[in-house]
Design a protein around this motif. Structure first.
Motif: not given
Length: 78
Positions: A14-43
């Protein structure tokens, strides 16, 4: 679970098939990546600015040496 039905639950029809869900990037992870990219470019920008500064100083010193040598040649020829 059978390998060909990796995304379906076989235990309950009776259960529908389980479809893999693409998880959204969390805000904290996005902020961490953005910070690292910004810091690297400033360096890189800081390193490039330092390079430009050193090259300008080097060219200044070389020009002063050339002017001094030209002035000495001028005084020797007079």
């Amino acid at each position: 679970m059978h390998p060909t039905s990796a995304f379906h639950k076989n235990d309950c029809p009776d259960t529908p098939p389980v479809v893999p869900v693409i998880t959204m990037v969390s805000g904290k992870r996005l902020a961490d990546v953005g910070y690292r990219v910004f810091s690297g470019s400033m360096m890189l920008l800081t390193l490039y600015g330092g390079y430009l500064c050193v090259m300008r100083g080097y060219r200044y010193v070389q020009r002063q040496k050339e002017l001094q040598a030209a002035a000495e040649r001028q005084t020797q020829s007079d």
